[in-house]
Design a protein around this motif. Structure first.
Motif, short mmCIF file in Angstrom:
data_model
loop_
_atom_site.label_atom_id
_atom_site.label_comp_id
_atom_site.label_asym_id
_atom_site.label_seq_id
_atom_site.Cartn_x
_atom_site.Cartn_y
_atom_site.Cartn_z
N VAL A 161 0.85 -1.19 0.00
CA VAL A 161 0.00 0.00 0.00
C VAL A 161 0.89 1.24 0.00
O VAL A 161 1.79 1.35 0.83
N LEU A 162 0.63 2.14 -0.94
CA LEU A 162 1.34 3.39 -1.00
C LEU A 162 0.48 4.49 -0.39
O LEU A 162 -0.73 4.51 -0.59
N TYR A 163 1.10 5.42 0.33
CA TYR A 163 0.34 6.55 0.87
C TYR A 163 1.28 7.74 1.05
O TYR A 163 2.49 7.59 1.16
N ASN A 164 0.69 8.93 1.06
CA ASN A 164 1.49 10.13 1.18
C ASN A 164 0.62 11.28 1.69
O ASN A 164 -0.43 11.58 1.10
N ALA A 165 1.03 11.90 2.78
CA ALA A 165 0.31 13.06 3.30
C ALA A 165 0.61 14.27 2.42
O ALA A 165 1.77 14.51 2.05
N GLU A 166 -0.43 15.00 2.07
CA GLU A 166 -0.29 16.15 1.18
C GLU A 166 -0.79 17.41 1.86
O GLU A 166 -1.93 17.45 2.34
N GLY A 167 0.03 18.43 1.91
CA GLY A 167 -0.36 19.68 2.55
C GLY A 167 0.85 20.41 3.08
O GLY A 167 1.98 19.91 3.01
N LYS A 168 0.64 21.58 3.62
CA LYS A 168 1.74 22.37 4.16
C LYS A 168 2.27 21.75 5.44
O LYS A 168 1.50 21.22 6.24
N PRO A 169 3.57 21.78 5.65
CA PRO A 169 4.13 21.25 6.89
C PRO A 169 3.48 21.89 8.12
O PRO A 169 3.31 23.10 8.18
N GLY A 170 3.08 21.07 9.06
CA GLY A 170 2.46 21.57 10.28
C GLY A 170 0.96 21.77 10.17
O GLY A 170 0.31 22.04 11.18
N ALA A 171 0.40 21.65 8.98
CA ALA A 171 -1.04 21.83 8.80
C ALA A 171 -1.79 20.66 9.42
O ALA A 171 -1.28 19.54 9.50
N THR A 172 -3.01 20.91 9.84
CA THR A 172 -3.83 19.84 10.44
C THR A 172 -4.94 19.39 9.51
O THR A 172 -5.63 18.42 9.80
N ASP A 173 -5.12 20.10 8.39
CA ASP A 173 -6.21 19.77 7.48
C ASP A 173 -5.71 19.11 6.19
O ASP A 173 -6.30 19.25 5.13
N TYR A 174 -4.58 18.41 6.30
CA TYR A 174 -3.98 17.78 5.12
C TYR A 174 -4.80 16.58 4.64
O TYR A 174 -5.59 16.00 5.38
N MET A 175 -4.58 16.21 3.39
CA MET A 175 -5.16 15.00 2.81
C MET A 175 -4.09 13.91 2.79
O MET A 175 -2.90 14.20 2.86
N VAL A 176 -4.53 12.68 2.68
CA VAL A 176 -3.59 11.56 2.55
C VAL A 176 -3.95 10.78 1.30
O VAL A 176 -5.03 10.17 1.22
N SER A 177 -3.07 10.83 0.31
CA SER A 177 -3.27 10.03 -0.89
C SER A 177 -2.79 8.61 -0.61
O SER A 177 -1.78 8.41 0.06
N HIS A 178 -3.52 7.64 -1.10
CA HIS A 178 -3.09 6.26 -0.89
C HIS A 178 -3.76 5.32 -1.87
O HIS A 178 -4.78 5.63 -2.47
N SER A 179 -3.11 4.18 -2.06
CA SER A 179 -3.65 3.20 -3.01
C SER A 179 -4.91 2.56 -2.44
O SER A 179 -5.03 2.36 -1.24
N ARG A 180 -5.83 2.28 -3.32
CA ARG A 180 -7.16 1.78 -2.94
C ARG A 180 -7.18 0.28 -3.18
O ARG A 180 -7.51 -0.19 -4.26
N THR A 181 -6.85 -0.47 -2.15
CA THR A 181 -6.71 -1.92 -2.30
C THR A 181 -7.38 -2.65 -1.15
O THR A 181 -6.71 -3.06 -0.21
N PRO A 182 -8.70 -2.82 -1.18
CA PRO A 182 -9.36 -3.61 -0.12
C PRO A 182 -9.11 -5.10 -0.37
O PRO A 182 -9.46 -5.63 -1.42
N TYR A 183 -8.50 -5.77 0.60
CA TYR A 183 -8.08 -7.15 0.43
C TYR A 183 -8.96 -8.12 1.21
O TYR A 183 -9.43 -7.81 2.30
N LEU A 184 -9.06 -9.34 0.69
CA LEU A 184 -9.58 -10.46 1.47
C LEU A 184 -8.44 -11.45 1.66
O LEU A 184 -7.81 -11.88 0.69
N PHE A 185 -8.17 -11.79 2.93
CA PHE A 185 -7.17 -12.80 3.27
C PHE A 185 -7.88 -14.01 3.84
O PHE A 185 -8.96 -13.90 4.45
N ASP A 186 -7.27 -15.19 3.67
CA ASP A 186 -7.90 -16.41 4.19
C ASP A 186 -7.51 -16.63 5.65
O ASP A 186 -6.85 -15.79 6.28
#
Length: 222
Positions: A161-186
């Protein structure tokens, strides 16, 4: 939230490369996501044999240590996301858990063998207390998991899974981009298939409808 910018056919053809890091296009949550849902047509799950997942210890919504191996013998329905996501994450979770609720009503004994979980990619804001309120809104059996930044980074790597916080350093209203991979494991913690989610690239088809999730669970949970 964001997802892999691949259609269903491309996602399936890329699966043999899952042992390598995804080369994915990530988009901020409020800009939509590409679907990578399981087609559910093959006799064998498209993730069989893929190197996804590894033991971990994280913290659940009650503040208690929770290990991946704590769910040995149970199927695991795993969604990576975060509570501050404005659109895609809550919609995906709502539909997945609606499908799971339908499965519970139809086959309660089999549904009891499934543990749904949300693993946060935003550990700084997603404290156990925040997760507790959030997961309760979707289903009483959905658990939320968080941890330190280092713990989440390792789990994300192990689960491809890839993810990355996007926004100004120190901001509290940032977004987080990430891969959309809902998995089923046995029950052994091995990957089986990708849980259906909607693909905005096919507006006339609702791949992530609760009934599609129901059909997916009915096919793979034994």
């Amino acid at each position: 939230m964001a997802g892999l910018a691949m259609n269903k056919d491309a996602a399936t053809s890329a699966l043999p490369l899952l042992a390598l890091p995804f080369l994915a296009l990530l988009t901020a949550c409020n800009m939509g996501a590409g679907g990578n849902a399981s087609s559910g047509d093959s006799e064998q799950g498209e993730l069989i044999g893929a190197r996804i997942g590894a033991p971990f210890t994280l913290t659940n919504q009650d503040g208690k240590p929770t290990q991946w191996d704590s769910f040995k013998g149970q199927y695991r329905l795993v969604y990576f996301g975060y509570t501050y996501c404005p659109d895609v994450c809550p919609v995906d979770l709502q539909r997945i858990m609606q499908g799971f609720s339908k499965f519970e009503k139809a086959k309660p004994a089999l549904a009891a063998k499934v543990q749904p979980m949300l693993i946060s990619v935003d550990p700084e804001r997603d404290t156990p207390a925040v997760l507790k309120t959030y997961v309760a809104a979707f289903h009483p059996r959905l658990i939320g998991l968080t941890g330190t930044k280092a713990q989440i980074a390792k789990v994300a790597k192990d689960f491809v899974v890839l993810y990355n916080a996007e926004g100004k350093p120190g901001a509290t209203d940032y977004m987080v981009s990430h891969s959309r991979t809902p998995y089923l494991f046995d029950g052994d913690g091995k990957p089986v298939a990708l849980v259906p989610v909607d693909d905005p690239g096919t507006p006339d088809v609702d791949e992530g409808a609760p009934d599609k999730v129901l059909g997916f669970l009915d096919k793979w949970i034994k």
